[in-house]
Every structure is written in C-alpha cells, then in structure tokens.
Design a protein around this motif. Structure first.
Motif, mmCIF file in Angstrom:
data_model
loop_
_atom_site.group_PDB
_atom_site.id
_atom_site.type_symbol
_atom_site.label_atom_id
_atom_site.label_comp_id
_atom_site.label_asym_id
_atom_site.label_seq_id
_atom_site.Cartn_x
_atom_site.Cartn_y
_atom_site.Cartn_z
ATOM 1 N N PHE A 41 0.443 -1.064 -0.219
ATOM 2 C CA PHE A 41 0.194 -0.216 -0.452
ATOM 3 C C PHE A 41 0.951 0.817 0.201
ATOM 4 N N ALA A 42 2.424 1.027 -0.189
ATOM 5 C CA ALA A 42 3.022 2.823 -0.226
ATOM 6 C C ALA A 42 2.509 3.487 -0.819
ATOM 7 N N LYS A 43 2.153 3.317 -1.589
ATOM 8 C CA LYS A 43 2.154 4.858 -2.687
ATOM 9 C C LYS A 43 0.669 5.444 -2.357
ATOM 10 N N HIS A 44 0.484 4.553 -1.494
ATOM 11 C CA HIS A 44 -1.459 5.622 -0.718
ATOM 12 C C HIS A 44 -0.463 6.077 0.717
ATOM 13 N N SER A 45 0.688 6.508 0.464
ATOM 14 C CA SER A 45 1.011 6.768 2.101
ATOM 15 C C SER A 45 0.941 6.609 3.200
ATOM 16 N N PRO A 46 0.238 4.770 3.154
ATOM 17 C CA PRO A 46 0.439 4.328 4.624
ATOM 18 C C PRO A 46 0.192 4.659 5.913
ATOM 19 N N GLY A 47 1.846 4.640 5.995
ATOM 20 C CA GLY A 47 2.681 5.499 7.836
ATOM 21 C C GLY A 47 2.184 7.062 7.649
ATOM 22 N N LYS A 48 2.133 8.050 6.580
ATOM 23 C CA LYS A 48 1.514 9.006 7.422
ATOM 24 C C LYS A 48 0.313 9.403 7.440
ATOM 25 N N LEU A 49 -0.984 9.361 6.925
ATOM 26 C CA LEU A 49 -2.200 9.238 7.073
ATOM 27 C C LEU A 49 -2.430 8.019 8.451
ATOM 28 N N LEU A 50 -1.387 7.001 8.991
ATOM 29 C CA LEU A 50 -1.800 7.063 10.428
ATOM 30 C C LEU A 50 -0.762 7.356 11.720
#
Length: 393
Positions: free
Chosen positions: A289-298
């Motif tokens: 899911f990297a292209k959707h920036s899951p780390g940033k969203l979380l």
C-alpha cells in the motif's frame, strides 16, 4: 547559668542516606520510578525485568534511601568479558537506557551510591541516553566530584515535535494536510475496508503483538535486513515488549495506532505515552500500500488522537529526520553513550582510552550514520512522497 540556644542557632543536619545492594532487581525500583520525572516513570521493575527476560543477564540493584525512603535505584548487569568487570543498565534501547531517580533527589544521592558501585565494577555504561537525562546529570556531577573518569561518544541527534507550540501558531495539522490525507485514504480504500484503531492498557495480548509482528514481517525491515532490529518479531525484540506489557502500569503507557485493510494488519505506529510526552518508538507498514502513504495517514491520525488525550510533545528519537521535519519536528537533545570508570588506576586507564571510545561513535558534525542511510534508502519511496506533500502545505 547558660542561655538556652535559639532555634536559628541549630545547624540542620542533612537527611541521613543509606545505601544497599541486593541480588536481583529491588522492589524499591517502583517506589523511585513512581516519583521520578513523568518522562522517566516507565523505568519500572517490570521494564528492567523484561530486559533480563529478553536479553539475559543476572542483575544486582544498588539503592539509595533518604530517611528510609528510596530516592535512587541503579540496576546493573555484567557486560563484556568477566575479567573486565564492566556493568551496564538492563532494559531496552527504546526510547533510551537510564535508571530512575526521584525528582527531588540531589547529587548527594549518587555520591553515596558511587563507592558501592566501585566495589561491584570497574566501569558502568549508561546509555544510549539523552543529554539532560536526570539520572545522567546527577551521575556526571557526582562522578567528577569523586575522581571517576567520564567517557562519552556521540550516537545521534534526537528530534522532537512541540505540538503545543505548533498549535499556538495556528491550526495544526493544517487543513491542506488533512485534505491530502483524505485523498490518499479514498484511494487506499480501493484495496478494501479500512479499520483505524488504537491499542493500549488491557488491550495488549498475544493477538495484538502478533499483528504488529505480521506488519514488520511484510515491511522493508524484513526485506532489506536480517530482521534483528524489528521491534515485535520473534527474531527481533518481540520478547521484550510482550514481557513489559505484563506490568499493567507499563501496558497503560504502551500505545499503538493500527490500520487494517479488509481485516489484515497493514500499518502501525507504536509509542510510549509518559504524561504529556509521547515517545515515538516504531512504525511500519505493508509495502503493498506504499503509494497511498499509509504510514503518513496513520501517524497523523495518531497525533490528532494524542492532542485529544493531552499530549503536548512528541519525542521522535533518532534516525531519518526527513518525515519528522516535514511534520514540524526540530532537532532535540543529543543522544550519547557513557562510560563511568572508577577512581584510581582504572580512571587513569579510562582517560587514556577516551579518544578511542569517542571514535567508536559518530562525529557530531559528520554525515548521517550508515544505519540511518539504510533506513532512508529502504523507505525513500513513501518518504519522498510525504516530503513533497509536506513542501506543498
């Protein structure tokens, strides 16, 4: 006939200090930690016991009491070859290694402790630990007063986010950041149902830790490294955190933000909440899911929740500063590793080795350490997007 002495003519004696050294971990550790600075109240019996269980070692504890109440507790374990008589503080490197001292403890408490420590070991390693750490600063002053040699090496700069200051300057997070996050969430949702949740206190169980480990096993840390630095896997440091959570006080401080996609663990951000301070210890995500920036969203969701819970500061620790600076973090105290060498011939030898010890660390004006460069390279895809988005805000 002599005149009675006035009250102000009496010289008040300093409170009596007693020093004790016990085999194993002392029950006095919790009594000290409970009255330590809020940022250091995680340095509990359960914290050190978890370190012994996960990493081994047999501890002894030196305690200092003032009028019967413990004010400092120093757990130690052997380190290095037996002939060297070196000891270190057990526990975990995240967020740092130190020992508890009461907020009202003075340098005299550590001065009382040092002669007993000198009977136990030639040298003590304290750290990696932050400049300004309460126990460290007392130790440095007391050690200098008694002729110990002090050796330090620079490990890294820390980064800290002052949420209160950011919010005082205006809306934080920025509306533009939240708008971009909603855009990414919409596209991330095309992969399945999104579930955002938090884990703390009584929620910590085997399934919760297994979910964190599952994410790490999918992440760059498993693909690009031997996995030994993972926080929650069986080949990493999972045994420590599972053991630490057995202390309900520590479990209440341990905090994880979780993202599941169609019920599959997909990203986490793991912290320790210490009063109004949040230690950001680890985060990871499924690269699918990297292209959707899951780390940033979380982590933005996590920080918004932190504000609601009264958190005013975030300690991001060391490592890649890119994404940390994007969200407003600034350089904080330096992190160093210390050796305290007992007086006499050992201290003389220690002074001769000071330069060699310092060279095993980093130059404070040098380039990023190899570990930080490796992490940055491994995460550059997601981080690069986050940096671009941050620059647009």
């Amino acid at each position: 006939m002599s005149k009675p002495m006035l009250l102000e003519e009496f010289t008040r004696l300093p409170p009596a200090l007693t020093v004790d050294c016990v085999d194993g971990l002392s029950g006095a550790i919790d009594a000290v930690a409970t009255r330590a600075a809020p940022s250091h109240r995680f340095l509990r019996y359960g914290w050190f016991a978890a370190g012994l269980r996960a990493y081994g070692g047999h501890a002894r504890t030196i305690t200092v009491s003032r009028e019967g109440e413990p004010v400092a507790a120093l757990p130690i374990v052997p380190a290095g070859p037996a002939w060297a008589k070196l000891v270190a503080i057990p526990g975990c490197y995240w967020p740092f290694r130190s020992f508890p001292v009461r907020e009202d403890a003075g340098v005299e408490a550590v001065e009382a402790l040092l002669p007993r420590l000198a009977r136990e070991a030639r040298a003590l390693r304290v750290g990696p630990v932050y400049d300004g750490d309460p126990g460290l600063e007392l130790f440095k002053e007391a050690a200098r007063n008694q002729g110990w040699a002090l050796l330090d090496r620079f490990v890294a700069d820390s980064f800290a986010l002052d949420i209160a200051a950011e919010r005082a300057e205006g809306t934080w997070p920025r509306n533009s950041t939240l708008k971009k996050n909603r855009f990414h969430e919409k596209h991330l949702g095309s992969h399945g149902a999104l579930d955002w949740s938090f884990v703390s206190g009584g929620d910590w169980n085997a399934a919760a830790f297994d979910a964190l480990a599952e994410i790490e096993e999918k992440s760059w840390i498993a693909a690009r490294t031997d996995g030994s630095d993972a926080k929650f896997t069986t080949t990493g440091h999972g045994a420590f955190w599972r053991a630490a959570a057995e202390d309900p006080v520590l479990a209440g401080m341990m905090w994880a933000a979780m993202l599941r996609v169609d019920d599959a663990p997909s990203a986490f951000s793991f912290d320790m909440n210490a009063g109004a301070l949040k230690y950001a210890i680890a985060n990871s995500y499924d690269p699918a899911f990297a292209k959707h920036s899951p780390g940033k969203l979380l982590y933005y969701r996590n920080l918004v929740r932190a504000i609601e819970d009264g958190i005013s500061d975030v300690d991001w620790g060391a490592g890649d500063s890119g994404y940390k600076q994007v969200i407003g973090a600034a350089k904080g105290p330096a992190i160093r590793d210390w050796l305290f060498v007992r007086p006499g011939i050992d201290a003389l030898a220690g002074k001769l080795l000071r330069g060699a010890w310092k060279r095993t660390g980093r130059s404070e004006t040098g380039s990023a350490p190899a570990e930080a460069e490796r992490v940055l390279d491994a995460e550059k895809g997601d981080d690069a997007r986050e940096k671009r988005e941050g620059a647009d805000d």
